[in-house]
Write a protein that holds these residues in place. Structure first.
Motif, mmCIF file in Angstrom:
data_model
loop_
_atom_site.group_PDB
_atom_site.id
_atom_site.type_symbol
_atom_site.label_atom_id
_atom_site.label_comp_id
_atom_site.label_asym_id
_atom_site.label_seq_id
_atom_site.Cartn_x
_atom_site.Cartn_y
_atom_site.Cartn_z
ATOM 1 N N ARG A 111 0.854 -1.196 0.000
ATOM 2 C CA ARG A 111 0.000 0.000 0.000
ATOM 3 C C ARG A 111 0.884 1.238 0.000
ATOM 4 N N LEU A 112 0.438 2.263 -0.713
ATOM 5 C CA LEU A 112 1.155 3.533 -0.806
ATOM 6 C C LEU A 112 1.225 4.227 0.547
ATOM 7 N N THR A 113 2.377 4.834 0.822
ATOM 8 C CA THR A 113 2.570 5.656 2.012
ATOM 9 C C THR A 113 3.548 6.764 1.658
ATOM 10 N N THR A 114 3.841 7.627 2.598
ATOM 11 C CA THR A 114 4.906 8.608 2.417
ATOM 12 C C THR A 114 5.952 8.367 3.497
ATOM 13 N N ILE A 115 7.214 8.676 3.151
ATOM 14 C CA ILE A 115 8.314 8.539 4.093
ATOM 15 C C ILE A 115 9.212 9.762 4.007
ATOM 16 N N HIS A 116 10.010 9.966 5.039
ATOM 17 C CA HIS A 116 10.965 11.073 5.093
ATOM 18 C C HIS A 116 12.016 10.892 4.001
ATOM 19 N N ALA A 117 12.249 11.933 3.206
ATOM 20 C CA ALA A 117 13.317 11.916 2.207
ATOM 21 C C ALA A 117 14.523 12.693 2.732
ATOM 22 N N TYR A 118 14.280 13.940 3.173
ATOM 23 C CA TYR A 118 15.331 14.793 3.727
ATOM 24 C C TYR A 118 14.661 16.026 4.320
ATOM 25 N N ASP A 119 15.426 16.843 5.025
ATOM 26 C CA ASP A 119 14.968 18.145 5.512
ATOM 27 C C ASP A 119 15.586 19.202 4.616
ATOM 28 N N ASP A 120 14.744 20.139 4.123
ATOM 29 C CA ASP A 120 15.295 21.177 3.251
ATOM 30 C C ASP A 120 15.984 22.275 4.070
ATOM 31 N N GLU A 121 16.488 23.291 3.383
ATOM 32 C CA GLU A 121 17.263 24.358 4.021
ATOM 33 C C GLU A 121 16.487 25.107 5.096
ATOM 34 N N SER A 122 15.157 25.152 4.951
ATOM 35 C CA SER A 122 14.340 25.876 5.934
ATOM 36 C C SER A 122 13.926 24.992 7.103
ATOM 37 N N GLY A 123 14.350 23.723 7.091
ATOM 38 C CA GLY A 123 13.981 22.808 8.170
ATOM 39 C C GLY A 123 12.685 22.065 7.909
ATOM 40 N N THR A 124 12.092 22.241 6.729
ATOM 41 C CA THR A 124 10.864 21.541 6.377
ATOM 42 C C THR A 124 11.183 20.087 6.039
ATOM 43 N N GLU A 125 10.398 19.171 6.579
ATOM 44 C CA GLU A 125 10.566 17.760 6.265
ATOM 45 C C GLU A 125 9.978 17.491 4.883
ATOM 46 N N VAL A 126 10.794 16.942 3.985
ATOM 47 C CA VAL A 126 10.362 16.635 2.630
ATOM 48 C C VAL A 126 10.024 15.149 2.568
ATOM 49 N N LEU A 127 8.802 14.853 2.107
ATOM 50 C CA LEU A 127 8.310 13.477 2.037
ATOM 51 C C LEU A 127 8.317 12.965 0.611
ATOM 52 N N THR A 128 8.626 11.696 0.449
ATOM 53 C CA THR A 128 8.528 11.036 -0.839
ATOM 54 C C THR A 128 7.575 9.855 -0.697
ATOM 55 N N PHE A 129 7.219 9.249 -1.827
ATOM 56 C CA PHE A 129 6.308 8.120 -1.772
ATOM 57 C C PHE A 129 7.087 6.822 -1.619
ATOM 58 N N ALA A 130 6.426 5.845 -1.030
ATOM 59 C CA ALA A 130 6.992 4.512 -0.841
ATOM 60 C C ALA A 130 5.818 3.549 -0.711
ATOM 61 N N PHE A 131 6.133 2.282 -0.687
ATOM 62 C CA PHE A 131 5.093 1.273 -0.451
ATOM 63 C C PHE A 131 5.476 0.455 0.768
ATOM 64 N N GLU A 132 4.461 0.136 1.573
ATOM 65 C CA GLU A 132 4.621 -0.658 2.784
ATOM 66 C C GLU A 132 3.713 -1.882 2.693
ATOM 67 N N PRO A 133 3.923 -2.892 3.550
ATOM 68 C CA PRO A 133 3.042 -4.059 3.511
ATOM 69 C C PRO A 133 1.574 -3.633 3.702
ATOM 70 N N ASP A 134 0.690 -4.231 2.940
ATOM 71 C CA ASP A 134 -0.742 -3.938 3.044
ATOM 72 C C ASP A 134 -1.378 -5.002 3.925
ATOM 73 N N GLN A 135 -1.734 -4.602 5.122
ATOM 74 C CA GLN A 135 -2.318 -5.531 6.083
ATOM 75 C C GLN A 135 -3.673 -6.055 5.640
ATOM 76 N N GLU A 136 -4.312 -5.346 4.703
ATOM 77 C CA GLU A 136 -5.627 -5.772 4.205
ATOM 78 C C GLU A 136 -5.522 -6.697 3.008
ATOM 79 N N GLY A 137 -4.303 -6.942 2.506
ATOM 80 C CA GLY A 137 -4.121 -7.950 1.470
ATOM 81 C C GLY A 137 -4.134 -7.500 0.037
ATOM 82 N N GLY A 138 -3.992 -6.209 -0.257
ATOM 83 C CA GLY A 138 -3.928 -5.757 -1.649
ATOM 84 C C GLY A 138 -5.282 -5.361 -2.198
ATOM 85 N N ARG A 139 -5.331 -5.238 -3.540
ATOM 86 C CA ARG A 139 -6.546 -4.758 -4.211
ATOM 87 C C ARG A 139 -7.742 -5.610 -3.915
#
Length: 139
Positions: A111-139
């Motif tokens: 299942r799609l999620t977001t994860i930490h990529a890096y912190d930008d110059e202003s201290g903002t947390e930048v998120l990217t997409f990732a996939f994690e295990p889907d506890q509900e079993g997929g589509r």
């Protein structure tokens, strides 16, 4: 801490996260990320297509060396991570995997999620997409 997405053009929505690709109006090919012309038939009639949030792990590997720029390592430095292709039905999406190595297997429901990529110059947390295990079993 404030957060932002790594690239707004990759997402249809942020809360909950949903990726957006493009569908060719000529041959119905779906691509991610979006592009202006179809890789199958070369038509330039592409429209936004929200992608499913769950699918199955098609293949995976360990990213064992730092990617080329514009990749930015997190504050703690670069660490190897898993990447894979996720089958979302009409399209395969290459993505980071937020999955423990012991759980990774081809065919794993994810299942799609977001994860930490890096912190930008202003201290903002930048998120990217990732996939994690889907506890509900997929589509």
């Amino acid at each position: 801490m404030t957060t932002r997405l790594i690239d707004d053009t990759l997402f249809d929505s942020a809360h909950p996260p949903r990726l957006v690709g493009a569908r060719c109006s000529g041959c119905a090919t779906v691509v991610f990320p979006r592009q202006d012309s179809c890789p199958r038939c070369s038509q330039r009639a592409m429209s936004a297509q929200a992608l499913p949030v769950s699918g199955y792990l098609w293949s995976w590997t360990l990213q064992a060396f730092p990617p080329k720029p514009p990749y930015r390592a997190p504050a703690g430095g670069w660490e190897p991570y898993h990447v894979g292709y996720v089958d979302l039905g009409e399209v395969l999406v290459e993505a980071r995997l937020a999955i423990e190595r012991s759980q990774i297997r081809i065919g794993l429901p994810v299942r799609l999620t977001t994860i930490h990529a890096y912190d930008d110059e202003s201290g903002t947390e930048v998120l990217t997409f990732a996939f994690e295990p889907d506890q509900e079993g997929g589509r």
